[in-house]
Design a protein around this motif. Structure first.
Motif, mmCIF file in Angstrom:
data_model
loop_
_atom_site.group_PDB
_atom_site.id
_atom_site.type_symbol
_atom_site.label_atom_id
_atom_site.label_comp_id
_atom_site.label_asym_id
_atom_site.label_seq_id
_atom_site.Cartn_x
_atom_site.Cartn_y
_atom_site.Cartn_z
ATOM 1 N N VAL A 1 -7.976 -6.864 2.048
ATOM 2 C CA VAL A 1 -6.657 -6.058 2.383
ATOM 3 C C VAL A 1 -5.974 -6.295 4.174
ATOM 4 O O VAL A 1 -6.208 -5.863 5.023
ATOM 5 N N THR B 1 4.948 5.384 5.323
ATOM 6 C CA THR B 1 4.452 3.765 4.067
ATOM 7 C C THR B 1 5.155 3.755 3.103
ATOM 8 O O THR B 1 6.243 4.809 2.774
ATOM 9 N N LEU C 1 -7.158 5.727 2.371
ATOM 10 C CA LEU C 1 -7.879 5.680 2.971
ATOM 11 C C LEU C 1 -8.969 4.963 2.171
ATOM 12 O O LEU C 1 -9.645 3.804 2.066
ATOM 13 N N VAL D 1 -5.654 -3.363 7.554
ATOM 14 C CA VAL D 1 -4.329 -2.028 7.012
ATOM 15 C C VAL D 1 -4.197 -1.754 8.333
ATOM 16 O O VAL D 1 -4.510 -1.553 9.115
ATOM 17 N N GLU D 2 -2.715 -2.169 8.863
ATOM 18 C CA GLU D 2 -2.103 -1.489 10.271
ATOM 19 C C GLU D 2 -1.136 -0.678 9.992
ATOM 20 O O GLU D 2 -0.105 -0.202 9.225
ATOM 21 N N ARG D 3 -2.144 0.659 10.612
ATOM 22 C CA ARG D 3 -1.313 2.307 10.806
ATOM 23 C C ARG D 3 -0.145 1.780 11.955
ATOM 24 O O ARG D 3 -0.468 1.442 13.280
ATOM 25 N N THR E 1 -3.627 -1.941 -3.474
ATOM 26 C CA THR E 1 -4.305 -1.059 -3.806
ATOM 27 C C THR E 1 -5.298 -0.791 -5.063
ATOM 28 O O THR E 1 -5.898 -1.484 -5.829
ATOM 29 N N LEU F 1 -10.742 -2.708 5.331
ATOM 30 C CA LEU F 1 -9.444 -2.558 5.805
ATOM 31 C C LEU F 1 -9.004 -2.756 7.554
ATOM 32 O O LEU F 1 -7.739 -2.458 7.581
ATOM 33 N N ILE G 1 0.791 -1.256 -0.166
ATOM 34 C CA ILE G 1 0.170 0.432 0.293
ATOM 35 C C ILE G 1 0.699 1.300 -0.143
ATOM 36 O O ILE G 1 1.936 1.400 0.839
ATOM 37 N N VAL H 1 0.973 0.731 7.320
ATOM 38 C CA VAL H 1 0.909 2.225 6.106
ATOM 39 C C VAL H 1 1.709 2.750 7.164
ATOM 40 O O VAL H 1 1.806 2.679 8.870
#
Ligand code: AMP
Length: 305
Positions: A44, A78, A57, A70-72, A30, A67, A9, A48
């Motif tokens: 996904v 990123t 996002l 999707v790990e921040r 993505t 999402l 991503i 990020v």
């Protein structure tokens, strides 16, 4: 049947003869998710950084995209890719790749991501692809994409990852590079002995070929007069291909099904290249896809044999 995808991503900086964009939304996962979500729900998996925007996002979640995995990463950056194309849009130069939060990333998939019947291992470090494959042992259809970088710096882990999948989707030059065989068919046939039963060779503006142990099929790319940015075309193609198969998994994986998946993949990819990054596919409609599928069929049909 829902699909889980792991892959980059990203923020992409891209220059083509027709313009440039800085730090636009990109990444293999993505582009894949935006295309495959026309057919089935896509989950996904990937990290990020703190710099990843809410708006990005939202774009990723345009259609049925989950999402939750999707790990921040706090304090992280990123994944960043910088590429440039010359007049020949079939070849590009990578000017910079920054793995950022992918370095040391340990994917921990949620229960729902692990329950998907279809898995796409988008282009990322092969060890990471293998790690995720191991978390979905019951998946019924697993496909993998990669690129020259990993063939050059991580060939053995890549071969090990390929051994564990049903389908390999790769550029034709990369199939030759991976096997050391100058002929595409011979290269594909060798990989068919490693584990996969389906090989898709992407050939850029010339289309794509499908090779299985029993059969061969090829389609040209949908003819376009305006191509602006090919970035993500391969992942969008994969999204169309794997998405279509996921939507028909209750059927046998027949030649007819694979050919139809090739047609959907070709059409999705044709929209992707018409504008920069995800711009065109974000606002694509099912009606536009269907109209182009009918045109593709008419230009590839012939009689008198
Ligand atoms: P494609 O044009 O389909 O090959 O995919 C381009 C996308 O792949 C871009 O959006 C990039 O962010 C991403 N990408 C480029 N290099 C890498 C890499 N080494 N690993 C993972 N993703 C990458």
């Amino acid at each position: 049947m829902s699909i889980t995808v792991v892959g980059s991503i990203a923020y992409d900086t891209v220059k083509t003869p027709f313009g440039e964009r800085e730090r636009m939304l990109g990444g293999a996962a993505t582009h894949f998710a935006l295309a495959a979500s026309f057919f089935e729900q896509v989950r996904v998996v990937g990290p990020v950084g703190e710099d990843f925007g809410e708006r990005q996002l939202q774009i990723m979640g345009t259609r049925d995209v989950d999402l939750a995995d999707v790990e921040r990463v706090a304090g992280g950056k990123t994944f960043f890719w910088h590429g440039e194309y010359g007049w020949d849009l079939n070849s590009r130069e990578t000017l910079d790749t920054q793995l950022g939060v992918f370095e040391g990333f340990q994917p921990k998939l949620s229960e729902s991501s692990r329950s998907s019947e279809v898995l796409f291992l988008a282009n990322i470090q092969p060890d990471l692809q293998r790690e995720v494959r191991g978390q979905l042992p019951q998946a019924r259809f697993v496909a993998l994409d990669s690129m020259n970088l990993w063939i050059e710096i991580a060939r053995d882990p890549l071969v090990a990852a390929i051994e564990g999948v049903d389908c390999l989707i790769l550029n034709d030059a990369e199939l030759r590079q991976l096997t050391g065989k100058p002929n595409l068919l011979t290269a594909a046939r060798e990989i068919l002995t490693w584990g996969p039963s389906v090989i898709v060779a992407k050939q850029g503006e010339y289309g794509a070929a499908l090779i299985t142990t029993e059969s061969f099929f090829a389609l040209p790319a949908y003819p376009l007069e305006t191509v602006i940015d090919p970035t993500g075309a391969g992942d969008t193609f994969a999204g169309g291909f794997v998405g279509y198969i996921a939507a028909h998994l209750q059927e046998e994986l027949s030649d007819e099904l694979l050919r139809s998946a090739m047609a959907h993949a070709t059409v999705l990819a044709s929209f992707n290249v018409e504008e920069f990054g995800t711009e065109r596919v974000q606002r694509l409609t099912r009606e536009e896809i269907d109209a182009r599928l009918a045109e593709l069929r008419s230009i590839t049909q012939f009689s008198g044999v």
